[in-house]
Design a protein around this motif. Structure first.
Motif, PDB file in Angstrom:
ATOM      1  N   ARG A   1       5.632   3.232  12.734  1.00 21.71           N
ATOM      2  CA  ARG A   1       5.231   4.347  11.875  1.00 21.71           C
ATOM      3  C   ARG A   1       6.305   4.452  10.786  1.00 21.71           C
ATOM      4  O   ARG A   1       7.479   4.693  11.093  1.00 21.71           O
ATOM      5  CB  ARG A   1       5.142   5.629  12.703  1.00 21.71           C
ATOM      6  CG  ARG A   1       4.974   6.915  11.912  1.00 21.71           C
ATOM      7  CD  ARG A   1       3.783   6.917  10.977  1.00 21.71           C
ATOM      8  NE  ARG A   1       2.528   6.745  11.661  1.00 21.71           N
ATOM      9  CZ  ARG A   1       1.774   7.753  12.099  1.00 21.71           C
ATOM     10  NH1 ARG A   1       2.137   8.976  11.875  1.00 21.71           N
ATOM     11  NH2 ARG A   1       0.638   7.515  12.715  1.00 21.71           N
TER      12      ARG A   1
ATOM     13  N   ARG B   1       0.837  -1.208   0.000  1.00 21.14           N
ATOM     14  CA  ARG B   1       0.000   0.000   0.000  1.00 21.14           C
ATOM     15  C   ARG B   1       0.869   1.254   0.000  1.00 21.14           C
ATOM     16  O   ARG B   1       0.568   2.229  -0.686  1.00 21.14           O
ATOM     17  CB  ARG B   1      -0.948  -0.007   1.209  1.00 21.14           C
ATOM     18  CG  ARG B   1      -1.934   1.156   1.177  1.00 21.14           C
ATOM     19  CD  ARG B   1      -3.021   1.033   2.215  1.00 21.14           C
ATOM     20  NE  ARG B   1      -2.510   1.140   3.563  1.00 21.14           N
ATOM     21  CZ  ARG B   1      -3.254   0.944   4.652  1.00 21.14           C
ATOM     22  NH1 ARG B   1      -4.528   0.619   4.556  1.00 21.14           N
ATOM     23  NH2 ARG B   1      -2.730   1.058   5.860  1.00 21.14           N
TER      24      ARG B   1
ATOM     25  N   ASN C   1      -9.213  14.833   8.260  1.00 24.25           N
ATOM     26  CA  ASN C   1      -9.610  13.865   9.283  1.00 24.25           C
ATOM     27  C   ASN C   1      -9.411  14.439  10.686  1.00 24.25           C
ATOM     28  O   ASN C   1     -10.201  14.158  11.590  1.00 24.25           O
ATOM     29  CB  ASN C   1      -8.783  12.578   9.136  1.00 24.25           C
ATOM     30  CG  ASN C   1      -8.844  12.027   7.732  1.00 24.25           C
ATOM     31  OD1 ASN C   1      -8.552  12.737   6.772  1.00 24.25           O
ATOM     32  ND2 ASN C   1      -9.218  10.782   7.591  1.00 24.25           N
TER      33      ASN C   1
ATOM     34  N   THR D   1      -5.805  -0.515  12.137  1.00 19.05           N
ATOM     35  CA  THR D   1      -4.599  -1.110  12.701  1.00 19.05           C
ATOM     36  C   THR D   1      -4.516  -0.861  14.201  1.00 19.05           C
ATOM     37  O   THR D   1      -4.140  -1.744  14.966  1.00 19.05           O
ATOM     38  CB  THR D   1      -3.373  -0.532  11.967  1.00 19.05           C
ATOM     39  OG1 THR D   1      -3.418  -1.013  10.629  1.00 19.05           O
ATOM     40  CG2 THR D   1      -2.073  -0.917  12.618  1.00 19.05           C
TER      41      THR D   1
ATOM     42  N   GLU E   1     -15.948   6.901   5.939  1.00 17.04           N
ATOM     43  CA  GLU E   1     -15.188   6.155   6.947  1.00 17.04           C
ATOM     44  C   GLU E   1     -15.095   7.020   8.191  1.00 17.04           C
ATOM     45  O   GLU E   1     -15.575   8.153   8.202  1.00 17.04           O
ATOM     46  CB  GLU E   1     -13.783   5.823   6.414  1.00 17.04           C
ATOM     47  CG  GLU E   1     -12.937   7.060   6.103  1.00 17.04           C
ATOM     48  CD  GLU E   1     -11.542   6.743   5.586  1.00 17.04           C
ATOM     49  OE1 GLU E   1     -11.084   5.598   5.709  1.00 17.04           O
ATOM     50  OE2 GLU E   1     -10.911   7.680   5.064  1.00 17.04           O
TER      51      GLU E   1
ATOM     52  N   LEU F   1     -10.342   4.728   2.934  1.00 14.67           N
ATOM     53  CA  LEU F   1      -9.048   4.089   2.738  1.00 14.67           C
ATOM     54  C   LEU F   1      -9.301   2.591   2.521  1.00 14.67           C
ATOM     55  O   LEU F   1     -10.203   2.027   3.136  1.00 14.67           O
ATOM     56  CB  LEU F   1      -8.155   4.295   3.979  1.00 14.67           C
ATOM     57  CG  LEU F   1      -6.755   3.707   3.894  1.00 14.67           C
ATOM     58  CD1 LEU F   1      -5.842   4.570   3.022  1.00 14.67           C
ATOM     59  CD2 LEU F   1      -6.114   3.554   5.277  1.00 14.67           C
TER      60      LEU F   1
ATOM     61  N   ALA G   1      -9.874   7.667  11.425  1.00 17.44           N
ATOM     62  CA  ALA G   1      -8.696   6.808  11.232  1.00 17.44           C
ATOM     63  C   ALA G   1      -9.090   5.335  11.244  1.00 17.44           C
ATOM     64  O   ALA G   1      -8.298   4.472  11.609  1.00 17.44           O
ATOM     65  CB  ALA G   1      -7.650   7.090  12.301  1.00 17.44           C
ATOM     66  N   ASP G   2     -10.313   5.065  10.854  1.00 17.41           N
ATOM     67  CA  ASP G   2     -10.834   3.691  10.854  1.00 17.41           C
ATOM     68  C   ASP G   2     -11.872   3.532   9.755  1.00 17.41           C
ATOM     69  O   ASP G   2     -12.582   4.489   9.441  1.00 17.41           O
ATOM     70  CB  ASP G   2     -11.529   3.391  12.193  1.00 17.41           C
ATOM     71  CG  ASP G   2     -10.585   3.469  13.377  1.00 17.41           C
ATOM     72  OD1 ASP G   2      -9.764   2.562  13.521  1.00 17.41           O
ATOM     73  OD2 ASP G   2     -10.659   4.453  14.145  1.00 17.41           O
TER      74      ASP G   2
ATOM     75  N   GLY H   1      -8.522  -0.168   3.726  1.00 16.22           N
ATOM     76  CA  GLY H   1      -7.874  -0.586   4.975  1.00 16.22           C
ATOM     77  C   GLY H   1      -7.451  -2.044   4.977  1.00 16.22           C
ATOM     78  O   GLY H   1      -8.131  -2.911   4.412  1.00 16.22           O
ATOM     79  N   ILE H   2      -6.363  -2.294   5.656  1.00 18.31           N
ATOM     80  CA  ILE H   2      -5.836  -3.661   5.732  1.00 18.31           C
ATOM     81  C   ILE H   2      -6.644  -4.468   6.759  1.00 18.31           C
ATOM     82  O   ILE H   2      -6.916  -5.650   6.549  1.00 18.31           O
ATOM     83  CB  ILE H   2      -4.317  -3.611   6.001  1.00 18.31           C
ATOM     84  CG1 ILE H   2      -3.653  -3.140   4.685  1.00 18.31           C
ATOM     85  CG2 ILE H   2      -3.758  -4.955   6.454  1.00 18.31           C
ATOM     86  CD1 ILE H   2      -2.264  -2.652   4.799  1.00 18.31           C
ATOM     87  N   THR H   3      -7.104  -3.823   7.813  1.00 20.67           N
ATOM     88  CA  THR H   3      -7.987  -4.504   8.763  1.00 20.67           C
ATOM     89  C   THR H   3      -9.341  -4.757   8.095  1.00 20.67           C
ATOM     90  O   THR H   3      -9.958  -5.810   8.299  1.00 20.67           O
ATOM     91  CB  THR H   3      -8.162  -3.662  10.045  1.00 20.67           C
ATOM     92  OG1 THR H   3      -6.900  -3.079  10.384  1.00 20.67           O
ATOM     93  CG2 THR H   3      -8.657  -4.494  11.198  1.00 20.67           C
TER      94      THR H   3
ATOM     95  N   LYS I   1      -2.538   6.924   1.313  1.00 23.55           N
ATOM     96  CA  LYS I   1      -2.380   7.205   2.754  1.00 23.55           C
ATOM     97  C   LYS I   1      -1.318   8.297   2.870  1.00 23.55           C
ATOM     98  O   LYS I   1      -0.128   8.036   3.094  1.00 23.55           O
ATOM     99  CB  LYS I   1      -1.990   5.922   3.489  1.00 23.55           C
ATOM    100  CG  LYS I   1      -2.265   5.984   4.981  1.00 23.55           C
ATOM    101  CD  LYS I   1      -2.233   4.597   5.601  1.00 23.55           C
ATOM    102  CE  LYS I   1      -2.082   4.620   7.099  1.00 23.55           C
ATOM    103  NZ  LYS I   1      -3.146   5.273   7.835  1.00 23.55           N
TER     104      LYS I   1
ATOM    105  N   TYR J   1       4.090  -0.747  17.641  1.00 19.93           N
ATOM    106  CA  TYR J   1       3.518  -0.046  16.508  1.00 19.93           C
ATOM    107  C   TYR J   1       4.641   0.577  15.681  1.00 19.93           C
ATOM    108  O   TYR J   1       5.551   1.181  16.243  1.00 19.93           O
ATOM    109  CB  TYR J   1       2.584   1.042  17.076  1.00 19.93           C
ATOM    110  CG  TYR J   1       2.034   1.999  16.081  1.00 19.93           C
ATOM    111  CD1 TYR J   1       1.205   1.545  15.062  1.00 19.93           C
ATOM    112  CD2 TYR J   1       2.327   3.354  16.154  1.00 19.93           C
ATOM    113  CE1 TYR J   1       0.685   2.447  14.157  1.00 19.93           C
ATOM    114  CE2 TYR J   1       1.803   4.256  15.242  1.00 19.93           C
ATOM    115  CZ  TYR J   1       0.980   3.793  14.241  1.00 19.93           C
ATOM    116  OH  TYR J   1       0.467   4.675  13.337  1.00 19.93           O
TER     117      TYR J   1
ATOM    118  N   TYR K   1      -3.494  14.933   6.743  1.00 19.42           N
ATOM    119  CA  TYR K   1      -4.603  14.398   7.524  1.00 19.42           C
ATOM    120  C   TYR K   1      -5.493  15.484   8.114  1.00 19.42           C
ATOM    121  O   TYR K   1      -6.337  15.200   8.963  1.00 19.42           O
ATOM    122  CB  TYR K   1      -4.086  13.440   8.617  1.00 19.42           C
ATOM    123  CG  TYR K   1      -4.251  11.988   8.217  1.00 19.42           C
ATOM    124  CD1 TYR K   1      -3.685  11.521   7.035  1.00 19.42           C
ATOM    125  CD2 TYR K   1      -4.999  11.100   8.966  1.00 19.42           C
ATOM    126  CE1 TYR K   1      -3.859  10.212   6.637  1.00 19.42           C
ATOM    127  CE2 TYR K   1      -5.181   9.786   8.572  1.00 19.42           C
ATOM    128  CZ  TYR K   1      -4.608   9.348   7.409  1.00 19.42           C
ATOM    129  OH  TYR K   1      -4.784   8.043   7.013  1.00 19.42           O
TER     130      TYR K   1
END
Ligand code: PXG
Length: 286
Positions: free
Chosen positions: A88, A50, A156, A246, A182, A206, A185-186, A208-210, A149, A86, A153
């Protein structure tokens, strides 16, 4: 803490980049937020993929191959001896001149930080959270594709501030046509009459990967799923709602704009997804 910048590790106090970096001056760059569970990086290849797609979409040529990037991320995790945490990962346009033109930026900066994540308290996973609909609309997909991404931001962040001012932790954002996109941030999902529904990325979400993991879980459980258009009516009349990311993983949403979702408690299907996601993490990061 050792921070990776352009191939070298620096102590936290010494990890610095130029004030003329366009990442700082204009938010010109891309990033990823990635979890470490039990010393192993979760969905690393998906995040790196991504990142490279985001970079390609803004004509940012990352000065290393994807495999090298994966290696650099692994190394940052090992050197910091992180068990859970985590990452970044940031790629900025690099140092340039004052002025929007990215042409003077000769070399993108690659920054990797392996730190701790701020998690929602456990009680929210048990009781669910209350969210509001933000008045701030999502930047239209034809202005800035939501699949990028990017380091921009503000849109948001303004919606997040609205949530906090309303006494909530998250806000759901609508796109310029009034469709649900969305949260700040989710990603957002609802369950309606047994079907799992979520906005397609072109509504302003987004990829999202989740989000992808949840869709994978629905397929393996035989739960019908569709990417679709959702309005506030759909949120207000949903049987269940949850958000994914995430950081949050899967968080039940039990109130929207002061209205209870379903019976106001995390639903049974939401709990199935929380368990399914936990199993996925355990399978990938035993
Ligand atoms: N939408 C937006 C706008 C996001 O920023 C998600 C959805 C969920 O995507 P993933 O791929 O994580 O399932 C995000 C992710 C942070 C932080 O530090 C933000 C995200 C992820 C991790 C950390 O605020 N946003």
């Amino acid at each position: 803490m050792k921070i990776y910048i352009d191939g070298k590790f620096h102590d936290r106090g010494e990890a610095k980049i130029s004030v003329l970096d366009h990442g700082l001056l204009y938010g010109d760059g891309v990033f990823e937020g990635i979890r470490i569970y039990n010393r192993k990086i979760f969905k690393l290849t998906e995040h790196i993929d991504r990142l490279y797609h985001s970079a390609k979409a803004i004509l940012l040529d990352i000065p290393m191959q994807q495999a090298e990037m994966e290696q650099a991320v692994q190394e940052t995790v090992s050197i910091n001896a992180k068990v859970d945490g985590y990452i970044r990962l940031i790629v900025t346009r690099g140092e340039g001149a004052l002025g929007l033109d990215p042409a003077p930026c000769e070399k993108p900066s690659v920054i990797i930080i392996a730190g701790d994540i701020q998690l929602y308290p456990q009680e929210y996973y048990e009781k669910g959270i209350a969210i509001i609909t933000a008045a701030t609309r999502r930047v239209p997909a034809d202005s800035l594709d939501p699949r990028i991404k990017s380091l921009n931001y503000l849109n948001n962040i303004m919606a997040k501030v609205e949530a906090k001012q309303a006494g909530c932790l998250e806000a759901v954002m609508l796109n310029h046509e009034g469709y649900v996109s969305e949260c700040t941030a989710d990603n957002i999902f609802i369950i309606s009459r047994g079907t799992l529904l979520t906005p397609a990325p072109h509504y302003g979400a987004l990829d999202g990967i989740t989000r992808a993991s949840v869709i994978e879980i629905s397929q393996s459980c035989g739960i019908p799923q569709r990417d679709t258009a959702l309005t506030r009516y759909d949120l207000y009349t949903a049987d269940e709602c949850f958000m994914t990311g995430t950081g949050a993983e899967i968080m039940p949403v039990t109130k929207i704009d002061g209205r209870p979702v379903g019976d106001g408690k995390p639903g049974s299907m939401t709990k199935r997804f929380i368990d399914g996601f936990r199993n996925l993490v355990l399978q990938n990061n035993p």
